[in-house]
Design a protein around this motif. Structure first.
Motif, PDB file in Angstrom:
ATOM      1  N   CYS A 219       2.356   0.633   2.989  1.00 20.99           N
ATOM      2  CA  CYS A 219       3.568   0.487   2.179  1.00 20.99           C
ATOM      3  C   CYS A 219       3.697   1.594   1.127  1.00 20.99           C
ATOM      4  O   CYS A 219       4.390   1.425   0.125  1.00 20.99           O
ATOM      5  CB  CYS A 219       3.643  -0.902   1.548  1.00 20.99           C
ATOM      6  N   CYS A 220       2.999   2.709   1.376  1.00 14.38           N
ATOM      7  CA  CYS A 220       3.118   3.871   0.484  1.00 14.38           C
ATOM      8  C   CYS A 220       3.412   5.104   1.342  1.00 14.38           C
ATOM      9  O   CYS A 220       3.087   5.120   2.520  1.00 14.38           O
ATOM     10  CB  CYS A 220       1.802   4.187  -0.216  1.00 14.38           C
ATOM     11  N   ARG A 221       3.972   6.129   0.727  1.00 11.51           N
ATOM     12  CA  ARG A 221       3.901   7.461   1.355  1.00 11.51           C
ATOM     13  C   ARG A 221       2.911   8.278   0.549  1.00 11.51           C
ATOM     14  O   ARG A 221       3.069   8.417  -0.671  1.00 11.51           O
ATOM     15  CB  ARG A 221       5.274   8.155   1.388  1.00 11.51           C
TER      16      ARG A 221
ATOM     17  N   GLY B 136      12.035   9.630   3.596  1.00  9.50           N
ATOM     18  CA  GLY B 136      12.462   8.419   4.300  1.00  9.50           C
ATOM     19  C   GLY B 136      13.934   8.101   4.119  1.00  9.50           C
ATOM     20  O   GLY B 136      14.798   8.986   4.233  1.00  9.50           O
ATOM     21  N   SER B 137      14.209   6.830   3.823  1.00 11.66           N
ATOM     22  CA  SER B 137      15.601   6.379   3.808  1.00 11.66           C
ATOM     23  C   SER B 137      16.400   7.022   2.673  1.00 11.66           C
ATOM     24  O   SER B 137      17.612   7.185   2.789  1.00 11.66           O
ATOM     25  CB  SER B 137      15.683   4.849   3.718  1.00 11.66           C
TER      26      SER B 137
ATOM     27  N   LYS C 160       6.134   0.617  -1.950  1.00  9.90           N
ATOM     28  CA  LYS C 160       6.827  -0.665  -2.067  1.00  9.90           C
ATOM     29  C   LYS C 160       5.861  -1.708  -2.620  1.00  9.90           C
ATOM     30  O   LYS C 160       4.704  -1.771  -2.176  1.00  9.90           O
ATOM     31  CB  LYS C 160       7.316  -1.068  -0.676  1.00  9.90           C
TER      32      LYS C 160
ATOM     33  N   ARG D 281      10.160   5.571  -6.174  1.00  6.45           N
ATOM     34  CA  ARG D 281      10.128   6.888  -5.524  1.00  6.45           C
ATOM     35  C   ARG D 281       9.934   8.002  -6.546  1.00  6.45           C
ATOM     36  O   ARG D 281      10.598   7.992  -7.594  1.00  6.45           O
ATOM     37  CB  ARG D 281      11.457   7.151  -4.799  1.00  6.45           C
TER      38      ARG D 281
ATOM     39  N   ASP E 103       6.191   7.738  -2.543  1.00 10.61           N
ATOM     40  CA  ASP E 103       6.919   6.494  -2.838  1.00 10.61           C
ATOM     41  C   ASP E 103       6.072   5.318  -2.392  1.00 10.61           C
ATOM     42  O   ASP E 103       5.056   5.505  -1.703  1.00 10.61           O
ATOM     43  CB  ASP E 103       8.315   6.464  -2.174  1.00 10.61           C
TER      44      ASP E 103
END
Ligand code: TMP
Length: 256
Positions: free
Chosen positions: A201-203, A99-100, A177, A94, A175
């Motif tokens: 799987c990205c922002r 998000g989370s 993954k 990140r 961010d």
């Protein structure tokens, strides 16, 4: 007619046996899922776009010396990859709160982090991919301390490289993954980048407008998912044609 053996089917991809031992065919489906499959839809053309974008990013990363499982793209929806033993950890890197992380720590989305932060999640659908620490990973033997060192340094290199690459086309890498696998070459084992890197799987936020060009459009019911992925592809200079028209069934691989 499809005579290939399916090795694994996930939420967004299928793996088939490849044409040679030690290879697999990675097939990108149009399925979009979020919140561990609680939200599920088909988004026509998504698989084609992810295949192309992931191919491009894996090739670029390979060019700067990041070892990956990628061999070559086969067709609109499929790529040939080396078979690896997936390390059961999702590695999230990140740069900006979203998000989370924003939910967990009460940070406004968009807050730049003091430095890049790496998090680990244990890959388990039953457990909803719980966040874990290096202690859990080494104590339970999911990866060795040496493998974790390799994963950390690869993850940070990938982040530096991709942040610059996206910045060059007016996109902020908020961010993402990644997953890693063990690649055996004789007696030697190497940790390599595996799976995919795509807007799933990205922002990815537009630098100027902060428009979301990633799967949050689906997670948050914003619409325009394929158009956003197409915009990412366009900015990267990829010509995808009409992704919705690519056949979605398995395609026979030609080995040459
Ligand atoms: P998060 O803010 O929901 O934890 O997500 C962080 C990043 O990881 C974001 O770019 C989306 C990506 N991600 C996945 O690719 N798969 C997942 O299962 C999750 C939870 C996140």
């Amino acid at each position: 007619m499809n005579r290939r053996r399916k090795v694994y089917e996930g939420k967004a991809k299928i793996l088939y046996e490849g044409p040679e031992p030690g290879t697999l065919v990675q097939h990108f489906k149009d399925d979009a899922t979020a919140f561990n499959n609680k939200k599920h839809d088909r988004v026509e053309g998504k698989g084609v776009l992810n295949n192309r974008i992931s191919e491009y990013l894996f090739n670029k990363l390979g060019d700067v010396g990041v070892p990956t499982h990628f061999i070559k793209r086969l067709n609109m929806r499929e790529q040939l990859i080396r078979e690896v033993e997936i390390i059961p950890i999702e590695v999230v890197i990140r740069n900006v709160a979203a998000g989370s992380l924003s939910t967990r720590l009460g940070l406004d989305e968009g807050t730049t982090l003091p430095r890049s932060i790496v998090e680990f999640y244990y890959k388990s659908d039953e457990l909803d991919d719980p966040m874990v620490t290096e202690e859990h990973i080494t104590a339970f033997g999911w990866a060795t301390p040496q493998e974790l060192d390799d994963i950390m340094s690869l993850a940070l290199r990938i982040n530096d490289f991709l942040s610059g690459l996206f910045l060059g086309v007016g996109i902020r890498l908020v961010d993402f993954k990644v997953e890693f696998g063990r690649l055996w070459e004789g007696e030697q084992m190497r940790v390599v980048l595996a799976d995919e890197i795509s807007p799933d799987c990205c922002r990815l936020w537009d630098i100027e407008t902060h428009d979301k060009l990633d799967k949050d459009r689906f997670r948050r019911d914003m619409g325009g998912l394929v158009e956003a992925y197409q915009e990412v592809a366009r900015r990267l200079g990829l010509h995808v044609g009409n992704p919705g028209q690519a056949q979605s069934g398995p395609v026979l691989v030609q080995s040459k």
